[in-house]
Design a protein around this motif. Sequence first.
Motif, PDB file in Angstrom:
ATOM      1  N   ASP A  31       0.853  -1.193   0.000  1.00  0.00           N
ATOM      2  CA  ASP A  31       0.000   0.000   0.000  1.00  0.00           C
ATOM      3  C   ASP A  31       0.888   1.241   0.000  1.00  0.00           C
ATOM      4  O   ASP A  31       0.555   2.261   0.615  1.00  0.00           O
ATOM      5  CB  ASP A  31      -0.957  -0.010   1.201  1.00  0.00           C
ATOM      6  N   CYS A  33       1.628   3.232  -2.412  1.00  0.00           N
ATOM      7  CA  CYS A  33       1.020   4.380  -3.088  1.00  0.00           C
ATOM      8  C   CYS A  33      -0.501   4.242  -3.009  1.00  0.00           C
ATOM      9  O   CYS A  33      -1.010   3.212  -2.556  1.00  0.00           O
ATOM     10  CB  CYS A  33       1.537   4.499  -4.523  1.00  0.00           C
ATOM     11  N   PRO A  34      -1.257   5.251  -3.446  1.00  0.00           N
ATOM     12  CA  PRO A  34      -2.711   5.205  -3.261  1.00  0.00           C
ATOM     13  C   PRO A  34      -3.423   4.067  -3.997  1.00  0.00           C
ATOM     14  O   PRO A  34      -4.604   3.820  -3.755  1.00  0.00           O
ATOM     15  CB  PRO A  34      -3.186   6.561  -3.801  1.00  0.00           C
ATOM     16  N   GLU A  36      -2.911   0.951  -3.568  1.00  0.00           N
ATOM     17  CA  GLU A  36      -3.108  -0.100  -2.561  1.00  0.00           C
ATOM     18  C   GLU A  36      -3.389  -1.456  -3.202  1.00  0.00           C
ATOM     19  O   GLU A  36      -4.402  -2.108  -2.934  1.00  0.00           O
ATOM     20  CB  GLU A  36      -4.239   0.293  -1.595  1.00  0.00           C
ATOM     21  N   SER A 135       7.366   7.517  -6.079  1.00  0.00           N
ATOM     22  CA  SER A 135       6.175   7.177  -5.275  1.00  0.00           C
ATOM     23  C   SER A 135       6.034   5.686  -4.991  1.00  0.00           C
ATOM     24  O   SER A 135       5.517   5.302  -3.951  1.00  0.00           O
ATOM     25  CB  SER A 135       4.906   7.659  -5.988  1.00  0.00           C
ATOM     26  N   TYR A 164       0.950  11.568  -7.028  1.00  0.00           N
ATOM     27  CA  TYR A 164       0.002  10.487  -6.732  1.00  0.00           C
ATOM     28  C   TYR A 164       0.669   9.633  -5.642  1.00  0.00           C
ATOM     29  O   TYR A 164       1.211   8.557  -5.895  1.00  0.00           O
ATOM     30  CB  TYR A 164      -0.326   9.687  -7.990  1.00  0.00           C
ATOM     31  N   ASP A 165       0.649  10.194  -4.441  1.00  0.00           N
ATOM     32  CA  ASP A 165       1.396   9.637  -3.308  1.00  0.00           C
ATOM     33  C   ASP A 165       0.463   9.320  -2.154  1.00  0.00           C
ATOM     34  O   ASP A 165      -0.543  10.000  -1.938  1.00  0.00           O
ATOM     35  CB  ASP A 165       2.425  10.674  -2.817  1.00  0.00           C
ATOM     36  N   SER A 166       0.885   8.324  -1.374  1.00  0.00           N
ATOM     37  CA  SER A 166       0.145   7.956  -0.174  1.00  0.00           C
ATOM     38  C   SER A 166       0.579   8.854   0.983  1.00  0.00           C
ATOM     39  O   SER A 166       1.781   9.083   1.182  1.00  0.00           O
ATOM     40  CB  SER A 166       0.460   6.483   0.128  1.00  0.00           C
ATOM     41  N   ARG A 168       0.392   8.119   4.139  1.00  0.00           N
ATOM     42  CA  ARG A 168       1.147   7.284   5.097  1.00  0.00           C
ATOM     43  C   ARG A 168       2.610   7.158   4.698  1.00  0.00           C
ATOM     44  O   ARG A 168       3.490   7.138   5.539  1.00  0.00           O
ATOM     45  CB  ARG A 168       0.537   5.869   5.143  1.00  0.00           C
ATOM     46  N   SER A 169       2.856   7.034   3.397  1.00  0.00           N
ATOM     47  CA  SER A 169       4.252   6.943   2.939  1.00  0.00           C
ATOM     48  C   SER A 169       4.948   8.289   3.082  1.00  0.00           C
ATOM     49  O   SER A 169       6.092   8.362   3.542  1.00  0.00           O
ATOM     50  CB  SER A 169       4.304   6.468   1.483  1.00  0.00           C
ATOM     51  N   LYS A 204      -6.258  12.779  -4.245  1.00  0.00           N
ATOM     52  CA  LYS A 204      -5.008  12.227  -3.706  1.00  0.00           C
ATOM     53  C   LYS A 204      -3.855  13.219  -3.853  1.00  0.00           C
ATOM     54  O   LYS A 204      -3.072  13.406  -2.915  1.00  0.00           O
ATOM     55  CB  LYS A 204      -4.648  10.908  -4.410  1.00  0.00           C
ATOM     56  N   ALA A 208      -1.798  15.066  -0.882  1.00  0.00           N
ATOM     57  CA  ALA A 208      -0.347  14.847  -0.813  1.00  0.00           C
ATOM     58  C   ALA A 208       0.390  16.194  -0.772  1.00  0.00           C
ATOM     59  O   ALA A 208       1.329  16.377   0.011  1.00  0.00           O
ATOM     60  CB  ALA A 208       0.117  14.013  -2.009  1.00  0.00           C
TER      61      ALA A 208
END
Length: 336
Positions: A31, A33-34, A36, A135, A164-166, A168-169, A204, A208
């Motif tokens: 997961d 990146c977005p 998942e 990412s 286009y990043d998570s 959480r990351s 997203k 980010a």
Amino acid sequence: MREEPVYIALDRSGELKRRAEALESRLGSCDICPRECGVNRLENAPGFCHSGRLPVVSAVCAHHGEEPAISGSRGSGTIFFGNCNMRCVYCQNYQISQDYQAQQSKEIDSHTLAERMLYLQDEAGCHNINFVSPSHFVPQLVRGVLDAVPMGLRLPLVYNTSSYDSIRSLEKLEGIISIYLADLRYASNNWGSKFSQVTDYVEKARAAIREMYRQVGELTVDDDGIAQKGLIVRHLILPHRLAGSEDSLGWLAREVSPEVTVSIMAQYFPAHRAAKFPLLSRTILSSEYSEVTRLLSKLGIENGWVQEMGSSEDYLPDFACENQPFSLMVSRQSCS
Ligand code: SF4
């Protein structure tokens, strides 16, 4: 004397190692990146990005065509990761972003990644290490930095992303990344879906960018004008207003800050598969360019750069030339 990057203190306290391990544990059901995907990348199961356990590094070079605060006089130490979590039909880096079979031979271990960083710092003399399209490789990036610190890495780190990043990351990068160089591509999920295979880009990417701004704030430069910390938002003008410039830049000025440093890019060229899409099959018109430059004044955005018109082909890389994919560069003008 230049301030010591925060990642050195994170290494000393053991936090850098904890972050690397926490990120790597998420590769087991990815997961990062977005998207998942939930695939086990520790066993090299392919997700959307077709990337496994090891980082894919497709090119390493001193890049003189980034924004002046990033490239400076000695160049930005770019490390181009292979593969991508998007599929832009007009991607100018398509040779390395969308041909995952060809990129398999570019997998390296984290020690080799660290050696590439040290090469860019000590031999090429670059101002920073610039991770391009990172990412889907955030755990590998942090592990590489962890290996590079005892080898002598001291440069500011740049995270050069499609956004286009998570979240959480990104949270795990706080204090590691000094400069975020973040695209703001679309204001419409319809276009994001049609041209980049991303159905939720707007939400997203905006989330980010807010997170990146929370971490590093506005751009600060040293006495030579070289970026030390902060957010730079890149906006590529697309034909037919497909980038939603008014919506995107309006959002940025209103919801983030009009003080944010912005880099307006006029280099759109119908690379890769774009010629097959009538809306994307030409470069931008001068009227489309002027509309965006007028918008900057209207929104009170004064910090940053506006790329000159007519620069479309000057920025096209050729990754067949791995160590110098950029042959010709054009200057960017200040926004104000
Ligand atoms: S990093 Fe790759 S495998 Fe992981 S969620 Fe994103 S696209 Fe899927």
